[in-house]
Write an enzyme that holds these catalytic residues in place. Structure first.
Site, short mmCIF file in Angstrom:
data_model
loop_
_atom_site.label_atom_id
_atom_site.label_comp_id
_atom_site.label_asym_id
_atom_site.label_seq_id
_atom_site.Cartn_x
_atom_site.Cartn_y
_atom_site.Cartn_z
N HIS A 101 0.97 -0.99 -0.14
CA HIS A 101 -0.03 0.20 -0.08
C HIS A 101 0.69 1.01 -0.28
CE1 HIS A 101 -3.02 2.75 0.65
NE2 HIS A 101 -2.42 2.88 2.26
N CYS A 118 -4.09 2.84 -5.13
CA CYS A 118 -3.45 3.92 -4.00
C CYS A 118 -2.45 4.21 -4.92
CB CYS A 118 -3.32 2.88 -2.40
SG CYS A 118 -2.27 1.56 -3.09
#
Length: 302
Positions: A61, A175
């Site tokens: 992430h 993301c």
């Protein structure tokens, strides 16, 4: 990836197991003369639950951090799913509703503080550039626009083959793409990035040329294609959340049979359905370098 005129209200049916952006705040206006450090942040997905497990698979992430030299305050900005990854990747099949129901919005989250331990322990926290307060404020305006018009999370990248110059049929919107867009905006405002290697995770499906099927109304509406509607519902049924291990493995067998043996995948992208004639190696998770950008103009004073 299509831009929309506004962000629709979320349906109460869509519920998150973990609250989206629990400590979020508005982006502050920085003083023009401020000098702000910009940090690349990366950690394994769901580290708070599984530790470094997904880090070993390079499922990461991404976020970006800021530190004001005038105030000493730190900030984190990231982009992720409102209702978790599963809801963005696959729909719900609700009783009494013909069309699959999607909870697939994603959005930016901005909050004060950088959790150093979280990013450093199994990931990355590294300075990539320095910007002025003026540049930060311009970036903040762009974030508002980006957040109001790019509203749907898309897990999959779809390519024709694993080769470097392969045709990309569909690009993901998650993301890491938000962080890359943010870096590009800063570069266009004049930020000079350091020579730092930056890798990002992509989950890729491999497919022949996609076949357009239609939108929700044309497929599932009163004048829709009932055979196609049933096939799409049948395809998504095994991807539902599972309560027992036995049921999970039964449905996993169905997924393998459909995607690999029959080479079929139904993709929902920009509110439209597409059929993907799947090709070997079908699916791959890659952790690939995307260099930090260079800008379109030079900003003086930094």
């Amino acid at each position: 990836h299509r831009r929309f005129d506004y962000r629709p209200k979320t349906d109460p049916y869509c519920q998150a197991r973990y609250t989206f952006c629990p400590t979020g705040s508005s982006i502050p206006v920085m003083k023009e003369e401020d000098v702000i450090e910009v940090y690349r942040l990366q950690a394994p997905v769901w580290e708070f639950k599984y530790g470094d497990l997904l880090g070993h698979l390079k499922i990461m992430h991404d976020a970006v951090g800021f530190k004001s030299s005038l105030t000493g305050r730190n900030y984190t900005m990231e982009w992720y799913e409102l209702f978790q990854l599963g809801n963005c990747t696959f729909p719900h099949l609700r009783p009494g509703m013909d069309a699959p129901f999607w909870c697939n919005q994603g959005a930016a989250c901005f909050y004060e503080g950088i959790d150093d331990a979280h990013w450093k322990e199994n990931g990355t926290l590294v300075l990539v550039t320095t910007i002025s307060g003026t540049m930060f404020n311009e970036m903040a305006k762009w974030v508002k626009y980006d957040n109001e018009t790019g509203i749907y999370y898309e897990t999959w990248t779809v390519q024709a083959s694993p080769e470097k110059q392969s045709i990309v049929w569909f690009d993901s919107y998650e993301c890491s793409k938000f962080i890359q867009r943010t870096y590009q905006k800063l570069a266009d405002l004049g930020a000079i990035f350091k020579k730092v290697q930056t890798n990002y995770t992509s989950i890729i499906l491999f497919s022949g040329e996609p076949i357009y099927l239609g939108n929700e109304t044309s497929i599932f509406g009163p004048l829709g294609n009932k055979t196609l509607a049933a096939a799409i519902r049948d395809f998504y049924e095994p991807f539902k959340p599972h309560r027992t291990v036995r049921k999970f493995f039964m449905d996993l067998f169905k997924i393998v049979d459909r995607v690999i043996l029959n080479r079929e995948f139904y993709l929902f992208y920009n509110l439209e359905y597409w059929f993907l004639p799947m090709k070997f190696p079908y699916l791959k998770i890659i952790y690939e370098e995307v260099p930090l950008p260079t800008g379109s103009k030079t900003w003086l004073g930094v």
